[in-house]
Design a protein around this motif. Structure first.
Motif, mmCIF file in Angstrom:
data_model
loop_
_atom_site.group_PDB
_atom_site.id
_atom_site.type_symbol
_atom_site.label_atom_id
_atom_site.label_comp_id
_atom_site.label_asym_id
_atom_site.label_seq_id
_atom_site.Cartn_x
_atom_site.Cartn_y
_atom_site.Cartn_z
ATOM 1 N N PHE A 37 53.849 52.396 32.292
ATOM 2 C CA PHE A 37 54.636 53.545 31.861
ATOM 3 C C PHE A 37 56.130 53.244 31.751
ATOM 4 O O PHE A 37 56.890 54.059 31.233
ATOM 5 C CB PHE A 37 54.410 54.756 32.783
ATOM 6 N N LEU A 38 56.575 52.069 32.201
ATOM 7 C CA LEU A 38 57.974 51.677 32.041
ATOM 8 C C LEU A 38 58.282 51.179 30.629
ATOM 9 O O LEU A 38 59.442 51.106 30.239
ATOM 10 C CB LEU A 38 58.337 50.584 33.049
ATOM 11 N N CYS A 39 57.243 50.833 29.857
ATOM 12 C CA CYS A 39 57.452 50.270 28.518
ATOM 13 C C CYS A 39 57.928 51.342 27.545
ATOM 14 O O CYS A 39 57.282 52.370 27.373
ATOM 15 C CB CYS A 39 56.169 49.646 27.997
ATOM 16 N N LYS A 40 59.066 51.079 26.915
ATOM 17 C CA LYS A 40 59.609 51.986 25.910
ATOM 18 C C LYS A 40 59.282 51.499 24.505
ATOM 19 O O LYS A 40 58.839 52.263 23.659
ATOM 20 C CB LYS A 40 61.127 52.100 26.061
ATOM 21 N N THR A 41 59.519 50.203 24.243
ATOM 22 C CA THR A 41 59.206 49.621 22.938
ATOM 23 C C THR A 41 58.585 48.246 23.147
ATOM 24 O O THR A 41 58.809 47.594 24.158
ATOM 25 C CB THR A 41 60.463 49.456 22.046
ATOM 26 N N ALA A 42 57.814 47.828 22.160
ATOM 27 C CA ALA A 42 57.224 46.482 22.173
ATOM 28 C C ALA A 42 56.970 46.070 20.731
ATOM 29 O O ALA A 42 56.631 46.905 19.888
ATOM 30 C CB ALA A 42 55.923 46.453 22.964
ATOM 31 N N SER A 43 57.145 44.798 20.462
ATOM 32 C CA SER A 43 56.814 44.290 19.129
ATOM 33 C C SER A 43 55.387 43.750 19.162
ATOM 34 O O SER A 43 54.922 43.280 20.190
ATOM 35 C CB SER A 43 57.800 43.204 18.700
ATOM 36 N N ARG A 44 54.731 43.836 18.026
ATOM 37 C CA ARG A 44 53.397 43.252 17.911
ATOM 38 C C ARG A 44 53.560 41.761 17.617
ATOM 39 O O ARG A 44 54.631 41.310 17.204
ATOM 40 C CB ARG A 44 52.621 43.957 16.807
ATOM 41 N N PRO A 45 52.502 40.979 17.840
ATOM 42 C CA PRO A 45 52.612 39.534 17.610
ATOM 43 C C PRO A 45 53.010 39.193 16.181
ATOM 44 O O PRO A 45 52.692 39.913 15.235
ATOM 45 C CB PRO A 45 51.199 39.031 17.920
ATOM 46 N N GLN A 46 53.729 38.082 16.058
ATOM 47 C CA GLN A 46 54.204 37.600 14.760
ATOM 48 C C GLN A 46 53.896 36.112 14.670
ATOM 49 O O GLN A 46 54.236 35.341 15.571
ATOM 50 C CB GLN A 46 55.710 37.830 14.648
ATOM 51 N N LEU A 47 53.256 35.692 13.587
ATOM 52 C CA LEU A 47 52.876 34.300 13.377
ATOM 53 C C LEU A 47 53.599 33.771 12.143
ATOM 54 O O LEU A 47 53.569 34.394 11.077
ATOM 55 C CB LEU A 47 51.365 34.186 13.194
ATOM 56 N N THR A 48 54.257 32.616 12.288
ATOM 57 C CA THR A 48 54.972 31.990 11.179
ATOM 58 C C THR A 48 54.391 30.595 10.950
ATOM 59 O O THR A 48 54.213 29.834 11.904
ATOM 60 C CB THR A 48 56.478 31.872 11.508
ATOM 61 N N PHE A 49 54.111 30.271 9.683
ATOM 62 C CA PHE A 49 53.590 28.956 9.338
ATOM 63 C C PHE A 49 54.695 28.089 8.753
ATOM 64 O O PHE A 49 55.467 28.551 7.907
ATOM 65 C CB PHE A 49 52.445 29.059 8.314
ATOM 66 N N GLU A 50 54.739 26.842 9.198
ATOM 67 C CA GLU A 50 55.639 25.881 8.572
ATOM 68 C C GLU A 50 55.107 25.572 7.178
ATOM 69 O O GLU A 50 53.920 25.735 6.900
ATOM 70 C CB GLU A 50 55.673 24.580 9.382
ATOM 71 N N GLU A 51 55.992 25.112 6.331
ATOM 72 C CA GLU A 51 55.595 24.741 4.972
ATOM 73 C C GLU A 51 55.518 23.220 4.891
ATOM 74 O O GLU A 51 56.447 22.523 5.279
ATOM 75 C CB GLU A 51 56.636 25.273 3.994
ATOM 76 N N MET A 159 55.229 32.993 24.083
ATOM 77 C CA MET A 159 53.786 32.946 24.335
ATOM 78 C C MET A 159 53.184 31.663 23.786
ATOM 79 O O MET A 159 53.756 31.034 22.904
ATOM 80 C CB MET A 159 53.124 34.156 23.690
ATOM 81 N N ASP A 160 52.033 31.310 24.323
ATOM 82 C CA ASP A 160 51.303 30.153 23.831
ATOM 83 C C ASP A 160 50.398 30.497 22.672
ATOM 84 O O ASP A 160 50.296 29.771 21.695
ATOM 85 C CB ASP A 160 50.462 29.530 24.950
ATOM 86 N N ASN A 161 49.708 31.638 22.785
ATOM 87 C CA ASN A 161 48.688 31.983 21.792
ATOM 88 C C ASN A 161 48.413 33.476 21.823
ATOM 89 O O ASN A 161 48.635 34.123 22.839
ATOM 90 C CB ASN A 161 47.396 31.200 22.075
ATOM 91 N N CYS A 162 47.908 33.999 20.716
ATOM 92 C CA CYS A 162 47.481 35.392 20.622
ATOM 93 C C CYS A 162 46.103 35.447 20.001
ATOM 94 O O CYS A 162 45.793 34.668 19.103
ATOM 95 C CB CYS A 162 48.433 36.193 19.748
ATOM 96 N N VAL A 163 45.294 36.374 20.480
ATOM 97 C CA VAL A 163 43.970 36.576 19.905
ATOM 98 C C VAL A 163 43.799 38.067 19.653
ATOM 99 O O VAL A 163 43.917 38.875 20.589
ATOM 100 C CB VAL A 163 42.854 36.072 20.857
ATOM 101 N N LEU A 164 43.562 38.437 18.402
ATOM 102 C CA LEU A 164 43.237 39.820 18.072
ATOM 103 C C LEU A 164 41.742 39.982 18.288
ATOM 104 O O LEU A 164 40.930 39.457 17.526
ATOM 105 C CB LEU A 164 43.626 40.135 16.624
ATOM 106 N N GLN A 165 41.358 40.695 19.352
ATOM 107 C CA GLN A 165 39.937 40.868 19.683
ATOM 108 C C GLN A 165 39.247 41.816 18.711
ATOM 109 O O GLN A 165 38.133 41.589 18.312
ATOM 110 C CB GLN A 165 39.791 41.375 21.132
#
Length: 166
Positions: A37-51, A159-165
């Protein structure tokens, strides 16, 4: 020549259907040791690929390279009790004991975080498992005699990794 759509079956399947969008205010962030309940805002995960570029004669092909998860930004309220600052400092001390200068092992200071998006009745409709999280930047923010705003703490989490379950 223009393409004509071949509609097989019900033409209404091509029309916009009624749907319930996910809302920015229906979510819960679970971080071990920090009250949700202390959380006010949070960003969702973001993935960037090198070219990755492959040059050949006078042309160039572009391929997706290594993917990197971006930092997650979280803003917490800092109430009198329970103290948000104290909860954040407990996590910091697992990485760096500020009074002695000792550092902690990765297995001590890295935590897994769960981000849950909710529907209107509170059912989890999207679940992110965010693995190997650690605090990269902590800002206990400013105080101001002329403001009535709540005190906040801003966190930048790597973070190391994210998994959308789902």
């Amino acid at each position: 020549m223009a393409e004509t759509l071949n509609i097989t079956g019900d033409a209404s399947s091509m029309l916009a259907n009624k749907f319930e969008p996910k809302r920015k205010f229906r979510w819960v962030l679970e971080i071990d040791g920090i009250d949700a309940f202390l959380c006010k805002t949070a960003s969702r995960p973001q993935l960037t690929f090198e070219e990755t570029k492959i040059q050949w004669i006078n042309v160039e092909r572009k391929l997706a390279g290594r993917g990197t998860w971006g930092d997650m930004s979280v803003t917490l309220y800092d109430p009198i009790a329970p103290s948000g600052a104290q909860q954040v400092m407990e996590w910091i001390r697992l990485n760096l004991e500020t009074s002695t200068g000792r550092s902690g092992y990765e297995t001590f200071y890295k935590r897994d975080i769960v981000l849950k998006m909710l529907d209107p009745v509170g059912t989890v409709v999207e679940l992110w498992d965010i693995k190997g999280c650690w605090l990269a930047d902590i800002n206990f923010n400013d105080l101001d005699y002329s403001a009535s705003d709540a005190v906040e703490i801003t966190l930048s989490i790597k973070m190391d990794n994210c998994v959308l379950q789902y």
